[in-house]
Motif scaffolding. Structure first.
Motif, PDB file in Angstrom:
ATOM      1  N   ILE A  14       0.882  -1.256  -0.058  1.00 24.33           N
ATOM      2  CA  ILE A  14       0.052   0.098   0.156  1.00 24.33           C
ATOM      3  C   ILE A  14       0.952   1.232  -0.124  1.00 24.33           C
ATOM      4  N   ASP A  15       0.358   2.312  -0.412  1.00 22.86           N
ATOM      5  CA  ASP A  15       1.063   3.555  -0.253  1.00 22.86           C
ATOM      6  C   ASP A  15       1.766   3.850   1.074  1.00 22.86           C
ATOM      7  N   GLY A  18       6.687   1.746   2.331  1.00 23.45           N
ATOM      8  CA  GLY A  18       8.284   1.818   2.655  1.00 23.45           C
ATOM      9  C   GLY A  18       9.099   1.074   1.229  1.00 23.45           C
ATOM     10  N   LYS A  19       8.430   1.073   0.262  1.00 18.34           N
ATOM     11  CA  LYS A  19       9.043   0.263  -1.282  1.00 18.34           C
ATOM     12  C   LYS A  19      10.306   1.037  -1.597  1.00 18.34           C
ATOM     13  N   SER A  21      11.872   3.402  -0.069  1.00 21.17           N
ATOM     14  CA  SER A  21      13.122   3.739   0.716  1.00 21.17           C
ATOM     15  C   SER A  21      13.963   2.471   0.917  1.00 21.17           C
ATOM     16  N   ARG A 152       2.803   7.581   8.457  1.00 24.34           N
ATOM     17  CA  ARG A 152       4.257   7.591   7.888  1.00 24.34           C
ATOM     18  C   ARG A 152       4.175   8.738   6.768  1.00 24.34           C
ATOM     19  N   LEU A 153       2.872   8.745   5.965  1.00 24.76           N
ATOM     20  CA  LEU A 153       2.706   9.725   4.880  1.00 24.76           C
ATOM     21  C   LEU A 153       2.189  10.972   5.382  1.00 24.76           C
ATOM     22  N   ALA A 156       4.592  13.909   5.121  1.00 25.73           N
ATOM     23  CA  ALA A 156       5.750  13.459   4.022  1.00 25.73           C
ATOM     24  C   ALA A 156       5.840  14.417   2.671  1.00 25.73           C
ATOM     25  N   ARG A 157       4.524  14.317   2.131  1.00 24.70           N
ATOM     26  CA  ARG A 157       4.294  14.980   0.803  1.00 24.70           C
ATOM     27  C   ARG A 157       2.947  15.457   0.542  1.00 24.70           C
ATOM     28  N   GLU A 163      -3.218   8.449  -2.243  1.00 25.38           N
ATOM     29  CA  GLU A 163      -2.952   8.738  -1.179  1.00 25.38           C
ATOM     30  C   GLU A 163      -4.048   9.358  -0.390  1.00 25.38           C
ATOM     31  N   PRO A 195      11.450  -0.949  12.253  1.00 26.51           N
ATOM     32  CA  PRO A 195      12.529   0.148  11.791  1.00 26.51           C
ATOM     33  C   PRO A 195      13.139  -0.380  10.410  1.00 26.51           C
TER      34      PRO A 195
HETATM   35  N1  LIG Z   1      10.759   1.263   8.569  1.00 27.94           N
HETATM   36  C1  LIG Z   1      10.043   2.776   8.343  1.00 27.94           C
HETATM   37  N2  LIG Z   1       9.792   3.118   9.594  1.00 27.94           N
HETATM   38  C2  LIG Z   1       9.446   4.669   9.481  1.00 27.94           C
HETATM   39  N3  LIG Z   1       9.308   5.497   8.491  1.00 27.94           N
HETATM   40  C3  LIG Z   1       9.624   4.642   7.335  1.00 27.94           C
HETATM   41  C4  LIG Z   1      10.100   3.249   7.208  1.00 27.94           C
HETATM   42  N4  LIG Z   1      10.092   3.341   5.897  1.00 27.94           N
HETATM   43  C5  LIG Z   1       9.911   4.388   5.280  1.00 27.94           C
HETATM   44  N5  LIG Z   1       9.318   5.378   5.953  1.00 27.94           N
HETATM   45  C6  LIG Z   1       8.845   6.698   5.803  1.00 27.94           C
HETATM   46  O1  LIG Z   1       7.555   6.234   5.350  1.00 27.94           O
HETATM   47  C7  LIG Z   1       7.253   7.357   4.381  1.00 27.94           C
HETATM   48  C8  LIG Z   1       6.925   6.350   2.986  1.00 27.94           C
HETATM   49  O2  LIG Z   1       8.011   5.495   2.597  1.00 27.94           O
HETATM   50  P1  LIG Z   1       8.185   5.295   1.048  1.00 27.94           P
HETATM   51  O3  LIG Z   1       8.174   6.631   0.458  1.00 27.94           O
HETATM   52  O4  LIG Z   1       9.496   4.464   0.844  1.00 27.94           O
HETATM   53  O5  LIG Z   1       6.895   4.475   0.902  1.00 27.94           O
HETATM   54  P2  LIG Z   1       6.536   3.642  -0.446  1.00 27.94           P
HETATM   55  O6  LIG Z   1       6.014   2.318  -0.278  1.00 27.94           O
HETATM   56  O7  LIG Z   1       7.292   3.877  -1.687  1.00 27.94           O
HETATM   57  O8  LIG Z   1       5.227   4.641  -0.768  1.00 27.94           O
HETATM   58  P3  LIG Z   1       4.379   5.008  -2.161  1.00 27.94           P
HETATM   59  O9  LIG Z   1       3.780   3.612  -2.665  1.00 27.94           O
HETATM   60  O10 LIG Z   1       3.291   5.821  -1.602  1.00 27.94           O
HETATM   61  O11 LIG Z   1       5.316   5.672  -3.011  1.00 27.94           O
HETATM   62  C9  LIG Z   1       8.621   8.074   4.089  1.00 27.94           C
HETATM   63  O12 LIG Z   1       8.692   9.108   4.499  1.00 27.94           O
HETATM   64  C10 LIG Z   1       9.717   7.103   4.599  1.00 27.94           C
HETATM   65  O13 LIG Z   1      10.821   8.107   4.999  1.00 27.94           O
END
Ligand SMILES: Nc1ncnc2c1ncn2[C@@H]1O[C@H](COP(=O)(O)OP(=O)(O)OP(=O)(O)O)[C@@H](O)[C@H]1O
Ligand SMILES: Cc1cn([C@H]2C[C@H](O)[C@@H](COP(=O)(O)O)O2)c(=O)[nH]c1=O
Length: 213
Positions: A14-15, A18-19, A21, A152-153, A156-157, A163, A195
């Motif tokens: 899901i959005d 953390g992918k 990252s 988390r979101l 963030a943006r 989202e 984490p």
């Molecule tokens: N393990 C973690 N613990 C806490 N915060 C995290 C963790 N991993 C990522 N984040 C934070 O959570 C937010 C979302 O992470 P990320 O952009 O990697 O997700 P995503 O799955 O790629 O989202 P999307 O699909 O919406 O682009 C960011 O602000 C990131 O810094």
């Protein structure tokens, strides 16, 4: 569409799961093995796909329209980017692929899974083997409770169309991923509710278990 030599790896969830990252570290890991990495994303990955992405992420539309647009983008992506990269022997790191369509348009929007399955067969068919579909060899599924992803979101943006959906939508999307994962051994569940370092340790362990690291 012979793609025997490369490795096709998708990242799903899901959005906010953390992918993104972890993609840099994944790319670095494969490069350290001497592999060439093609990094890409869906919707997107080609000029036309990126144009369609802007529409899909920002414009309100009917679920069938949305499904057709993501599959149209995917067709170009498969033909222009993914298959040629796999034929060269690259590692293809793809931020989302068709599982996202089943999770978002299927489970999230409630669109007909049978129609999505038909589109999947059209778009990912191998002309040389009529019953074979192009699919990732490994799908890292970042599983995170929707409430935590939303936290988390937050801030963030600026949220895009997806989202901005309520948490109930993401509960359905998460269930959609769980259903896809239960049906396909290529899925590896990553517990994303921990984490970053622990998430990465799970990714490394998954790659080792599958003989990829
Ligand atoms: N393990 C973690 N613990 C806490 N915060 C995290 C963790 N991993 C990522 N984040 C934070 O959570 C937010 C979302 O992470 P990320 O952009 O990697 O997700 P995503 O799955 O790629 O989202 P999307 O699909 O919406 O682009 C960011 O602000 C990131 O810094
Ligand atoms: C491939 C695909 C994606 N989506 C949605 C899922 C996300 O909300 C966005 C992509 O944004 P990201 O920051 O790059 O993850 O698009 C979808 O609804 N259907 C799909 O097939």
């Amino acid at each position: 569409m012979s793609v025997a030599t490369g490795l096709f790896l998708s990242l799903e969830g899901i959005d906010g799961a953390g992918k993104s990252s972890h993609i840099d570290a994944l790319e670095a890991l494969f490069r350290s093995q001497g592999r060439t990495v093609t990094r890409t994303r869906e919707p997107g990955g080609t000029p036309l796909g990126e144009t369609l992405r802007t529409l899909v992420l920002n414009e309100a539309m009917n679920p069938l329209t949305e499904s057709l647009l993501v599959f149209a983008a995917r067709r170009e992506h498969v033909l222009q980017v993914i298959v040629p990269a796999l034929q060269r022997g690259d590692v293809v790191l793809c931020d989302r692929f068709t599982d996202a369509t089943f999770a978002y348009q299927g489970a999230g929007r409630g669109f007909d899974l049978g129609v999505l399955g038909m589109l999947e067969r059209w778009v990912q068919a191998d002309p040389a083997h009529s019953d074979a579909l192009l699919q990732p060899g490994l799908t890292l599924w970042f599983d995170l409770p929707p409430e935590i992803a939303a936290e988390r979101l937050a801030g963030a943006r600026l949220p895009d169309k997806f989202e901005a959906q309520p948490v109930e939508f993401f509960r359905r999307v998460a269930q959609g991923y769980a259903d896809r994962a239960a049906a396909a051994p290529r899925f590896a569940r990553i517990d994303a509710d921990c984490p970053r370092e622990q998430v990465w340790q799970q990714i490394e362990a998954t790659l080792r278990a599958r003989g990829l690291a």
